[in-house]
Design a protein around this motif. Structure first.
Motif: not given
Length: 448
Positions: A104-118, A138-142, A151-152, A357-359
């Protein structure tokens, strides 16, 4: 395993003698040229693939290894869906493990505006039957357990894959050779041989090959090759830095990216790391000529590219690189067999810091290798795949804009059918050569 990155020091694998003539000559031993030769050979064409340095020596072995449908331009996506199936089939036909994995490929979103673009891209995926979906926070954290950042949400395509490019592309070349393609490394094509205004052959450093059809898949060198024949292609080559960590446990199964860093686990146990959305452009004569065509892209992402005043000697757009030459003397392609740019060391240090920092729970690790590649990019961030009307007999497949590794098998199949006059199976209007000169408004591919 092949020493990485592939360079002039890598042993020659393919050294077929040059024939006096061929149905088709393919220039460039990256993934596009290799796959074009493969499908031509399988169709019964006598095809010669010529590479000035080493198969996959440049960007085709230096990329992230992602085979992604996610975030593609709407006109690229049907081709990428086809490419996914080619990858699955070809992986069963190689003599080596290319590391093909569906993670799979995952693009992480910092905020709701980025989620809207996705979310805006979801209809593109749905129209092609691609399994892309939005993940909640929650799914992203999992999906990324132990991450030190919230992440949003995310955009996720489970059917996307990855492979080890420096293994995969030479393995595809071996398939092409078994199918009958003649492949020669260390043999530059200096120029086309023209008769009555159309292709009659190619002039190489080792002699002439008569042919009526040539495919130019020269990556970062395509614009320079065309300029020698009076053809202007607004293509730039940008430097992208990549790094490899020492062995680490898997914290994510596929390719993952946010605005700062992209990463994926590797078959050899480490991680491939790269800066998110950052490239460097060496200024030169062709960059200045092409700059007006790139203004739309630069305005859309003014901080995504760092400008450097001069390229190293021998690079395609270095100030001192010749723009015209004849076939009876060494060409710029012989002066620079393999583009092996130095990585940005500050970015390499920054990649390690950001990954820690991320992990933060990861054990201590080091950066074991760092490298860079030159990405051939176009003003609208989609390639040129077309016949060149000004030079009958020449077909162009270039400007993959960092998208070439994954889509390569399908683009190769398309170019092969284009050369043979067969239906390509896709609408290629978006990728035509003259879109930069016929008044068509610039439409950027999705910046995802």
């Amino acid at each position: 395993m092949t020493p990485f990155p592939i360079s002039e020091q890598t042993s020659v694998r393919f050294s077929d003698p040059l024939p006096a003539e061929a149905d088709v000559v393919v220039i460039g031993g990256g993934v596009i040229g290799v796959c074009t030769a493969l499908f031509l050979a399988r169709a019964g064409q006598s095809v010669v693939l010529l590479e000035k340095g080493r198969i996959a020596g440049e960007q085709s072995s230096r990329n992230w290894g992602w085979i992604r449908q996610q975030g593609r331009d709407p006109d690229e996506l049907p081709i990428m869906v086809e490419a996914n199936q080619h990858w699955r089939n070809l992986a069963t036909q190689t003599n080596r493990d290319i590391g093909l994995t569906q993670g799979g490929v995952t693009y992480l979103a910092d905020n709701d505006a980025q989620m809207a673009r996705y979310a805006d891209w979801l209809p593109v995926a749905q129209a092609q039957g691609v399994d892309t979906r939005l993940l909640t926070a929650a799914e992203t954290r999992a999906l990324l357990p132990g991450t030190g950042k919230s992440y949003a949400g995310a955009l996720h395509t489970a059917s996307d894959m990855r492979a080890e490019p420096w293994v995969a592309v030479p393995a595809l070349a071996e398939i092409a050779a078994r199918a009958g393609a003649q492949i020669r490394e260390g043999c530059a094509v200096r120029c086309l041989d023209l008769a009555a205004g159309r292709v009659a052959g190619v002039v190489t450093e080792a002699g002439r090959i008569a042919t009526s059809e040539v495919v130019l898949a020269g990556g970062a060198w395509s614009s320079l090759f065309l300029r020698n024949h009076g053809i202007a292609l607004p293509q730039l080559s940008v430097r992208a830095t990549v790094a490899k960590t020492t062995d680490l446990p898997a914290v994510a199964g596929g390719g993952v990216a946010d605005n700062r860093i992209a990463f994926r686990h590797r078959a050899d146990g480490g991680y491939t790391l790269a800066p998110g959305g950052f490239h460097e452009l060496f200024l030169g004569w062709d960059a200045l000529r092409a700059l007006p065509k790139f203004l739309t892209q630069l305005r859309a992402d003014p901080f995504g590219t760092r400008f450097l005043p001069t390229a190293p000697e021998g690079y395609p757009d270095a100030w001192g690189t010749a723009r015209r030459w004849s076939g009876d003397a060494p060409s710029p392609f012989e002066n620079q067999r393999v583009l092996n740019p130095r990585p940005n060391t500050a970015k390499v240090r920054d990649l390690k810091r950001k990954f820690v920092m991320l992990f933060p729970q990861l054990p201590h690790f080091d950066i074991s290798h760092a490298w860079a590649g030159m990405i051939d990019t176009m003003p609208d961030v989609v390639p040129v795949v077309d016949r060149v009307s000004a030079l009958p007999g020449l077909t162009l497949g270039t400007g993959m804009s960092g998208h070439g590794f994954g889509i390569g098998p399908a683009m190769g199949r398309i170019l092969a059918d284009m050369v043979m006059g067969n239906p390509t199976g896709h609408d290629l209007t978006r990728f035509r050569f003259n879109r930069f000169t016929d008044g068509t408004p610039m439409r950027l591919g999705p910046a995802l």
